[in-house]
Design a protein around this motif. Structure first.
Motif, PDB file in Angstrom:
ATOM      1  N   PHE A  22      37.405  41.794  47.811  1.00  0.00           N
ATOM      2  CA  PHE A  22      38.378  42.013  46.750  1.00  0.00           C
ATOM      3  C   PHE A  22      39.794  41.726  47.231  1.00  0.00           C
ATOM      4  CE2 PHE A  22      34.737  44.536  45.574  1.00  0.00           C
ATOM      5  CZ  PHE A  22      34.608  44.253  44.225  1.00  0.00           C
ATOM      6  N   CYS A  23      40.622  41.253  46.317  1.00  0.00           N
ATOM      7  CA  CYS A  23      42.018  40.942  46.593  1.00  0.00           C
ATOM      8  C   CYS A  23      42.827  42.237  46.657  1.00  0.00           C
ATOM      9  CB  CYS A  23      42.558  40.029  45.489  1.00  0.00           C
ATOM     10  SG  CYS A  23      44.290  39.610  45.690  1.00  0.00           S
ATOM     11  N   ALA A  24      43.620  42.377  47.695  1.00  0.00           N
ATOM     12  CA  ALA A  24      44.462  43.573  47.833  1.00  0.00           C
ATOM     13  C   ALA A  24      45.607  43.555  46.828  1.00  0.00           C
ATOM     14  CB  ALA A  24      45.018  43.662  49.244  1.00  0.00           C
ATOM     15  N   GLY A  25      46.013  42.359  46.385  1.00  0.00           N
ATOM     16  CA  GLY A  25      47.140  42.250  45.467  1.00  0.00           C
ATOM     17  C   GLY A  25      46.790  42.555  44.022  1.00  0.00           C
ATOM     18  N   CYS A  26      45.808  41.824  43.484  1.00  0.00           N
ATOM     19  CA  CYS A  26      45.497  41.964  42.052  1.00  0.00           C
ATOM     20  C   CYS A  26      44.161  42.654  41.786  1.00  0.00           C
ATOM     21  CB  CYS A  26      45.515  40.595  41.390  1.00  0.00           C
ATOM     22  SG  CYS A  26      44.140  39.535  41.870  1.00  0.00           S
ATOM     23  N   LYS A  27      43.424  42.983  42.842  1.00  0.00           N
ATOM     24  CA  LYS A  27      42.134  43.697  42.764  1.00  0.00           C
ATOM     25  C   LYS A  27      41.002  42.859  42.184  1.00  0.00           C
ATOM     26  CE  LYS A  27      44.401  47.368  44.044  1.00  0.00           C
ATOM     27  NZ  LYS A  27      45.089  47.133  45.255  1.00  0.00           N
ATOM     28  N   ASP A  28      41.213  41.552  42.053  1.00  0.00           N
ATOM     29  CA  ASP A  28      40.145  40.669  41.579  1.00  0.00           C
ATOM     30  C   ASP A  28      39.280  40.276  42.778  1.00  0.00           C
ATOM     31  OD1 ASP A  28      38.675  39.167  39.771  1.00  0.00           O
ATOM     32  OD2 ASP A  28      40.450  38.330  38.822  1.00  0.00           O
ATOM     33  N   VAL A  29      38.237  39.508  42.559  1.00  0.00           N
ATOM     34  CA  VAL A  29      37.334  39.112  43.644  1.00  0.00           C
ATOM     35  C   VAL A  29      37.728  37.744  44.213  1.00  0.00           C
ATOM     36  CG1 VAL A  29      35.379  40.458  42.827  1.00  0.00           C
ATOM     37  CG2 VAL A  29      35.670  38.116  42.029  1.00  0.00           C
ATOM     38  N   PHE A  30      37.291  37.496  45.443  1.00  0.00           N
ATOM     39  CA  PHE A  30      37.486  36.193  46.061  1.00  0.00           C
ATOM     40  C   PHE A  30      36.246  35.339  45.804  1.00  0.00           C
ATOM     41  CE2 PHE A  30      41.149  37.808  47.948  1.00  0.00           C
ATOM     42  CZ  PHE A  30      41.759  36.851  48.743  1.00  0.00           C
ATOM     43  N   ARG A  31      36.443  34.043  45.767  1.00  0.00           N
ATOM     44  CA  ARG A  31      35.356  33.104  45.547  1.00  0.00           C
ATOM     45  C   ARG A  31      35.349  32.072  46.669  1.00  0.00           C
ATOM     46  NH1 ARG A  31      35.207  30.256  39.927  1.00  0.00           N
ATOM     47  NH2 ARG A  31      34.337  32.258  39.356  1.00  0.00           N
ATOM     48  N   ARG A  32      34.163  31.687  47.059  1.00  0.00           N
ATOM     49  CA  ARG A  32      33.991  30.679  48.114  1.00  0.00           C
ATOM     50  C   ARG A  32      34.095  29.289  47.486  1.00  0.00           C
ATOM     51  NH1 ARG A  32      29.075  28.497  51.102  1.00  0.00           N
ATOM     52  NH2 ARG A  32      29.789  28.318  53.256  1.00  0.00           N
TER      53      ARG A  32
END
Length: 80
Positions: A2-12
């Motif tokens: 999860f992104c620390a900034g916007c709380k969304d997920v990361f994608r490969r």
């Protein structure tokens, strides 16, 4: 992840920059328009792998130390 900034997920993602192929991880908010302006940096997969292996190794060392302490404590307490 999860992104620390916007709380969304990361994608490969697979990148091909002028013939230089690499695998990276990016916050979905930077890939797809979602109304959120995320400033998370792109992570190269090999850097992320090293960080994960390092964290797992430290966790394993900690567990082994704890197991040793518990075993020692049990032995000491069982003799009294």
């Amino acid at each position: 992840m999860f992104c620390a900034g916007c709380k969304d997920v990361f994608r490969r993602l697979h990148w091909d920059n002028n013939g230089c192929k690499s695998t990276v991880w990016r916050c979905i908010s930077r890939i797809e328009p979602r109304g959120i302006k995320c400033r998370a940096r792109t992570l190269r997969e090999e850097v992320l792998e090293k960080a994960c292996f390092s964290a797992f190794s430290e966790l394993l060392r900690t567990c082994q130390r704890q197991r040793s302490r518990i075993r020692t404590s049990v032995l000491i307490n069982s003799r009294t």
